[in-house]
Motif scaffolding. Structure first.
Motif, mmCIF file in Angstrom:
data_model
loop_
_atom_site.group_PDB
_atom_site.id
_atom_site.type_symbol
_atom_site.label_atom_id
_atom_site.label_comp_id
_atom_site.label_asym_id
_atom_site.label_seq_id
_atom_site.Cartn_x
_atom_site.Cartn_y
_atom_site.Cartn_z
ATOM 1 N N GLU A 23 1.331 -1.101 -0.151
ATOM 2 C CA GLU A 23 -0.197 -0.128 0.083
ATOM 3 C C GLU A 23 0.735 1.030 -0.204
ATOM 4 N N PRO A 24 0.643 2.025 -1.060
ATOM 5 C CA PRO A 24 1.893 3.125 -0.948
ATOM 6 C C PRO A 24 1.493 4.555 -0.460
ATOM 7 N N HIS A 25 0.656 4.461 0.617
ATOM 8 C CA HIS A 25 0.156 5.275 1.893
ATOM 9 C C HIS A 25 0.294 4.922 2.632
ATOM 10 N N LEU A 26 0.535 3.941 3.526
ATOM 11 C CA LEU A 26 1.032 3.094 5.071
ATOM 12 C C LEU A 26 1.538 3.756 5.495
ATOM 13 N N ARG A 27 1.021 3.904 6.500
ATOM 14 C CA ARG A 27 1.738 4.905 7.628
ATOM 15 C C ARG A 27 1.877 3.830 8.963
ATOM 16 N N GLN A 28 2.770 3.661 9.685
ATOM 17 C CA GLN A 28 2.672 2.921 11.549
ATOM 18 C C GLN A 28 1.645 3.427 11.969
ATOM 19 N N LYS A 29 0.340 4.616 12.023
ATOM 20 C CA LYS A 29 -0.745 4.436 12.417
ATOM 21 C C LYS A 29 -1.009 3.402 11.674
ATOM 22 N N ASP A 30 -1.303 3.177 10.324
ATOM 23 C CA ASP A 30 -2.609 2.114 10.295
ATOM 24 C C ASP A 30 -1.720 0.988 10.455
#
Length: 269
Positions: A23-30
């Motif tokens: 996923e290109p916009h995967l963040r640690q928060k996600d």
């Protein structure tokens, strides 16, 4: 469980699995929200995964990319996890309140019957056996009978697997297979390994099916060869399978993991 024995290994597996989705916009928060852990925990684990070269990142920040080493780890752990889950489910099946078996004779509700395995199936009859159960309803000979209150151990000798490797199509396929050797293994040569008979025959791949057709051997197993062979062996059946080239390596690994005795024969001319 072996693969998750070290602290944090399960979390590593879960984080790598999420990153592998690309996923290109995967963040640690996600990741934290999906796994039900803190962002700090995700950050610490990602740092470790980068150090161990399972993922890559610029300055430890998103986007994260899983490396080939990471992909291999996820696959290995996922297979081990699936095997562990299958073993647990198989064990849980022994705790069913009702078991099915094939009646060897007419049986009456409330009778105590003996249980035994034959040709991979569970049978119930009035003969004395090391395992027993109670019949839940009247049934006729040959019908499926519901049983409860199982006790004792069912006598069962684990079967063996004979793996016969045949040439790939680039190596000449069935035309370069030693048909006489294969036929002898199917009809009698299995006895040298203490096997009384071949109960099931499998063919993995087009070349193997062609060999079976040439020898007029009926194919019992053609798909999910590894799982089917292991399941059959655990039920006391002996299996002979034809496998093309290096496909045997994966089957051998699965057999060794499950402690199934096997022999490998090269059937190239």
């Amino acid at each position: 469980m072996k693969i998750f024995k070290k602290r944090g290994e399960m979390t590593h597996f879960q984080i790598l699995s999420e990153i592998s989705k690309q996923e290109p916009h995967l963040r640690q928060k996600d990741i934290a929200e999906r796994l039900g852990i803190t962002v700090q925990a995700v950050s610490e684990n990602i740092k470790t995964l980068i150090e161990e070269r399972y993922i890559t990142s610029k300055d430890g920040r998103a986007p994260y990319k899983i490396t080939q080493k990471g992909i291999s780890k996820v696959k290995k752990d996922a297979i081990s996890l699936r095997k562990y889950s299958d073993d647990v489910l198989e064990t849980m099946n022994y705790y069913k309140s009702i078991w099915p078996a094939i009646a060897t004779e007419d049986l009456k509700e409330g009778e105590n019957v003996g249980l035994f395995m034959e040709e991979g199936l569970l049978y119930a009859g009035k003969s004395k056996q090391s395992a027993n159960a109670e019949v839940l309803c009247d049934v006729k000979k040959g019908e499926d009978v519901p049983l409860s209150s199982l006790s004792g151990l069912i006598d069962l000798k684990v079967g063996q697997v004979i793996i016969v490797t045949v040439p790939t199509i680039k190596q000449g396929g069935s035309r370069n297979a030693d048909l006489e050797l294969i036929k002898s293994l199917y009809t009698s040569d299995f006895k040298k390994w203490g096997i009384e008979k071949i109960d099931r025959f499998g063919a993995m791949g087009t070349v193997s099916r062609s060999v079976a057709n040439k020898l007029s051997i009926p194919v019992d197993i053609e798909f999910a060869i590894s799982s089917s062979s292991i399941s059959a062996a655990k039920k006391g059946l002996n299996v002979l399978i034809l496998v093309v080239g290096d496909m045997a390596k994966g089957i051998i690994r699965r057999l060794e993991d499950d402690g199934i005795k096997y022999n490998v024969v090269d059937a190239h001319k």
